[in-house]
Design an enzyme around this catalytic site. Structure first.
Site, PDB file in Angstrom:
ATOM      1  N   SER A  68      -3.512   3.829  -0.266  1.00 52.66           N
ATOM      2  CA  SER A  68      -2.123   3.413  -0.095  1.00 52.66           C
ATOM      3  C   SER A  68      -1.706   2.210  -0.944  1.00 52.66           C
ATOM      4  O   SER A  68      -1.678   2.297  -2.163  1.00 52.66           O
ATOM      5  CB  SER A  68      -1.903   3.137   1.388  1.00 52.66           C
ATOM      6  N   ASP A 289       0.984   5.669  -1.605  1.00 61.55           N
ATOM      7  CA  ASP A 289       0.853   7.043  -1.100  1.00 61.55           C
ATOM      8  C   ASP A 289       2.134   7.525  -0.439  1.00 61.55           C
ATOM      9  O   ASP A 289       2.136   8.516   0.301  1.00 61.55           O
ATOM     10  CB  ASP A 289      -0.357   7.183  -0.156  1.00 61.55           C
ATOM     11  N   ASP A 291       4.051   6.490   1.984  1.00 58.50           N
ATOM     12  CA  ASP A 291       4.338   6.537   3.419  1.00 58.50           C
ATOM     13  C   ASP A 291       5.087   5.295   3.883  1.00 58.50           C
ATOM     14  O   ASP A 291       5.296   5.103   5.069  1.00 58.50           O
ATOM     15  CB  ASP A 291       3.085   6.811   4.268  1.00 58.50           C
ATOM     16  N   GLU A 382       7.371  -0.876  10.961  1.00 58.39           N
ATOM     17  CA  GLU A 382       6.798  -2.159  10.602  1.00 58.39           C
ATOM     18  C   GLU A 382       7.744  -2.777   9.567  1.00 58.39           C
ATOM     19  O   GLU A 382       8.404  -2.052   8.817  1.00 58.39           O
ATOM     20  CB  GLU A 382       5.403  -1.983   9.989  1.00 58.39           C
ATOM     21  N   ALA A 383       7.766  -4.105   9.532  1.00 57.69           N
ATOM     22  CA  ALA A 383       8.652  -4.775   8.576  1.00 57.69           C
ATOM     23  C   ALA A 383       8.351  -4.325   7.147  1.00 57.69           C
ATOM     24  O   ALA A 383       9.242  -4.243   6.302  1.00 57.69           O
ATOM     25  CB  ALA A 383       8.496  -6.285   8.694  1.00 57.69           C
ATOM     26  N   ASN A 384       7.078  -3.967   6.883  1.00 57.08           N
ATOM     27  CA  ASN A 384       6.692  -3.573   5.529  1.00 57.08           C
ATOM     28  C   ASN A 384       7.171  -2.172   5.127  1.00 57.08           C
ATOM     29  O   ASN A 384       6.885  -1.703   4.038  1.00 57.08           O
ATOM     30  CB  ASN A 384       5.174  -3.699   5.344  1.00 57.08           C
ATOM     31  N   ARG A 507      -3.706 -13.234  11.605  1.00 56.07           N
ATOM     32  CA  ARG A 507      -4.539 -12.086  11.992  1.00 56.07           C
ATOM     33  C   ARG A 507      -5.390 -11.630  10.811  1.00 56.07           C
ATOM     34  O   ARG A 507      -4.975 -11.795   9.651  1.00 56.07           O
ATOM     35  CB  ARG A 507      -3.686 -10.920  12.519  1.00 56.07           C
ATOM     36  N   SER A 509      -6.731  -8.982   8.241  1.00 60.86           N
ATOM     37  CA  SER A 509      -6.244  -7.693   7.738  1.00 60.86           C
ATOM     38  C   SER A 509      -7.221  -6.587   8.118  1.00 60.86           C
ATOM     39  O   SER A 509      -8.428  -6.814   8.177  1.00 60.86           O
ATOM     40  CB  SER A 509      -6.108  -7.751   6.218  1.00 60.86           C
ATOM     41  N   THR A 511      -7.101  -3.784   6.260  1.00 58.77           N
ATOM     42  CA  THR A 511      -7.197  -2.959   5.049  1.00 58.77           C
ATOM     43  C   THR A 511      -7.707  -3.731   3.834  1.00 58.77           C
ATOM     44  O   THR A 511      -8.017  -3.121   2.810  1.00 58.77           O
ATOM     45  CB  THR A 511      -5.822  -2.364   4.668  1.00 58.77           C
TER      46      THR A 511
HETATM   47  C1  G16 Z   1      -1.718   0.105   6.274  1.00 57.76           C
HETATM   48  C2  G16 Z   1      -1.336   0.488   7.670  1.00 57.76           C
HETATM   49  C3  G16 Z   1      -0.113  -0.279   8.107  1.00 57.76           C
HETATM   50  C4  G16 Z   1      -0.335  -1.768   7.931  1.00 57.76           C
HETATM   51  C5  G16 Z   1      -0.843  -2.097   6.521  1.00 57.76           C
HETATM   52  C6  G16 Z   1      -1.329  -3.529   6.417  1.00 57.76           C
HETATM   53  O1  G16 Z   1      -0.665   0.412   5.411  1.00 57.76           O
HETATM   54  O2  G16 Z   1      -1.096   1.872   7.725  1.00 57.76           O
HETATM   55  O3  G16 Z   1       0.182   0.032   9.444  1.00 57.76           O
HETATM   56  O4  G16 Z   1       0.846  -2.464   8.167  1.00 57.76           O
HETATM   57  O5  G16 Z   1      -1.936  -1.279   6.201  1.00 57.76           O
HETATM   58  O6  G16 Z   1      -2.373  -3.684   7.353  1.00 57.76           O
HETATM   59  P1  G16 Z   1      -3.312  -4.942   7.398  1.00 57.76           P
HETATM   60  O7  G16 Z   1      -2.378  -6.119   7.537  1.00 57.76           O
HETATM   61  O8  G16 Z   1      -4.180  -4.740   8.588  1.00 57.76           O
HETATM   62  O9  G16 Z   1      -4.040  -5.009   6.092  1.00 57.76           O
HETATM   63  P2  G16 Z   1      -0.888   1.233   4.079  1.00 57.76           P
HETATM   64  O10 G16 Z   1       0.465   1.386   3.495  1.00 57.76           O
HETATM   65  O11 G16 Z   1      -1.841   0.447   3.232  1.00 57.76           O
HETATM   66  O12 G16 Z   1      -1.479   2.537   4.584  1.00 57.76           O
END
Ligand code: G16
Length: 548
Positions: A68, A289, A291, A382-384, A507, A509, A511
């Site tokens: 993503s 991706d 979404d 989500e705000a993003n 928090r 992350s 990802t």
């Molecule tokens: C993914 C998740 C989202 C999340 C984002 C950031 O997005 O699907 O719900 O808001 O990661 O998450 P984190 O702050 O835990 O890194 P994406 O667009 O990368 O699939």
């Protein structure tokens, strides 16, 4: 025996995909890390997809290979459950367990243990569909997946959907499992047809919409936009920007929804193209991706104005609420909004003032989705820019059975039903959300400025902090408070109290290898100050923990 034969086939195939010395975890959106580290993980996710399908009597499970918004060298994988939703959370532990087995022998025995624990006969039929985005590491990872699925021989029915967006794969999973046959054809084309038909109903005989510029983040959204654009060209011209899926390093680089939201500015390429200078011109950015989506425009041709996931949620919720009232169904259909701690305080206040209930959940589509299911119509964003609107089966039944008393009521009901077709019911989709926004603006006869006028965002900052070990950061209360490291939350609270309309949280992350700091306050300078103070506090606490 049949079992021994299968276990041997799995072991033989697994030997080709040894685990590197890395600890893997199924995070916010599945496994995410450098693509080169992932072949063994993908192989094991393939094994789990088969188990999941077998456990659900052969229902089709989806596997999406994507990272993503992450940088191009990263990749990832997530599982999609039969209704098109994210993998049920209790199964994430199985995914993590399989991914971390050090040897083939351990992998096979762990696999047997999980199957036994879940009472799964490993010889029963299964069905898996999969897809991947445009990342260079994609094809090799798909090979690893196919090697795993191949080990099961004809026990598993597989469909390779190919290179497509995450939401298309979710749709295909949902449509494949839809036994009523009304959801749509389980193909990429089936999805586009479904969206286009709903759009036509909602736009009716209105004049064609203004062209929209779409930054595709040099990702798979470019492929989707080009294909889909043809289905709706008589209604809207979608002008694709950042469509280079071939040049190394281009994906998500200085473009895309994450860049725009985090930096709060236009992608330099879009600014240089000068396409937004003409009054009333809107732009939008997809992520890698496709979404998520954010919108923007230049106020008075100059000032960048972001219309993010919160703004989309408000636009959608108020529009749907109005339609429900016009349909005279407001006693039967309750609309609610789901956000995360990242939602701008102004948006939450604005929604609550309009007597629409708001729920706050932890980050991650899976959490928002579940909360949204509790409303008759659940708007979650989500705000993003990740989000969608879920229509419960009860709400759809109410709409189908309603006995309208006026042409206006008939129209409102028809539009609500068409919205439930236009909006992806499996997961948020940039393309579907784009059409949702355009429909609302067309119905309201609004441009971006009128949409933007609803409320003013509080200044806000999002900071990525690299720390030695992000796992020491633990949260509670929908990630709004830290429970560890000890004492840090108290210091953050004190910093927040010193700032007017201040709010901040920290928090880890799910990802990326970082900790995220969010801050908002009444002015830009106090916001920056608060973000800087909390960032320092985080760094100090992380350093102290590392030396302890
Ligand atoms: C993914 C998740 C989202 C999340 C984002 C950031 O997005 O699907 O719900 O808001 O990661 O998450 P984190 O702050 O835990 O890194 P994406 O667009 O990368 O699939």
């Amino acid at each position: 025996s049949q079992n021994q034969e299968l276990l041997q086939a799995i072991a033989k195939a697994a030997d080709q995909y040894p685990k590197p010395p890395v600890t893997f975890a199924y995070g916010t959106a599945g496994f995410r890390t450098l693509g080169e580290r992932l072949p063994s993980v993908i192989f094991r996710v393939g094994m789990l997809a088969v188990l999941r399908s077998q456990r659900l009597n052969g229902a089709t499970i989806g596997v999406m290979v994507t990272a993503s918004h992450n940088p191009e060298p990263d990749n990832g994988v997530k599982l999609v459950d039969p209704a098109g939703e994210m993998l049920e959370q209790s199964w994430e532990a199985h995914a993590t367990a399989l991914a971390n087995c050090e040897t083939t022998q351990l992998l096979v025995s762990t696999y047997e243990d999980i199957a036994a624990q879940l009472r799964i006969d490993i010889n029963t039929p299964a069905s898996v569909v999969y897809a991947y985005d445009t990342r260079p590491s994609g094809p090799a990872l798909i090979q690893a997946l196919e090697a795993a699925l191949g080990a099961f021989g004809d026990r598993v029915n597989t469909v390779n959907v190919g290179i497509t967006t995450t939401p298309v794969l979710h749709y295909v999973v949902k449509a494949t499992n839809d036994k009523s046959g009304t959801y749509g054809k389980p193909t990429i084309e089936g999805y586009y047809e479904k969206l286009a038909t709903a759009l036509k109903t909602l736009i009716g005989n209105r004049a064609p919409l203004a062209p929209l510029y779409v930054d595709c983040a040099n990702g798979v959204g470019a492929v989707a936009l080009e294909e889909f654009g043809k289905y709706v060209e008589d209604i809207i011209t979608l002008k694709a920007l950042n469509t280079d899926t071939k040049t190394k390093g281009a994906l998500n680089y200085q473009c895309g929804a994450d860049f725009v939201k985090t930096k709060q500015q236009l992608p330099p390429s879009v600014a240089e193209a000068g396409v937004l200078a003409k009054p009333d011109t809107r732009g939008a950015s997809f992520d890698g991706d496709a979404d998520r989506i954010v919108y923007y425009y230049l106020r008075d041709g100059k000032t960048f104005r972001l219309l993010d996931g919160d703004k989309i949620a408000v636009l959608a919720a108020l529009f749907i609420e109005d339609l429900v009232k016009r349909a005279k169904l407001h006693d039967d259909i309750k609309v609610g909004v789901v956000q995360t701690a990242y939602a701008n305080g102004s948006s939450t206040k604005f929604i609550k003032e309009r007597n629409i209930p708001v729920t706050c959940t932890a980050t991650g589509v899976k959490h928002l989705h579940h909360a949204a299911l509790k409303y008759d119509v659940g708007v979650y964003f989500e705000a993003n820019g990740h989000g969608t609107v879920l229509f419960s089966s009860g709400a759809l039944e109410t709409l189908h059975k309603a006995k309208p008393n006026s042409p206006d009521e008939v129209k409102a009901i028809k539009n609500l039903l068409a919205l439930s077709e236009l909006i992806n019911q499996a997961v948020g989709d940039a393309l579907s959300d784009l059409l949702l926004v355009e429909v609302v603006l067309a119905h309201r006869a609004w441009g971006a400025a009128e949409w933007d006028a609803g409320y003013e965002d509080l200044p806000n900052r999002l900071v990525k902090v690299e720390v030695p070990d992000r796992t020491i950061f633990l949260t509670t209360d929908a990630e709004r408070k830290l429970t560890s490291p000890d004492g840090l939350q108290k210091l953050i609270d004190e910093a927040v109290l010193k700032v007017k309309q201040g709010r901040s949280f920290v928090r880890p992350s799910g990802t990326e290898d970082c900790v995220r700091v969010y801050a908002e306050a009444s002015t830009t300078s106090s916001t920056d100050q608060l973000a800087a103070i909390v960032t320092d506090l985080v760094k100090q606490a992380a350093a102290a923990a590392a030396t302890a």
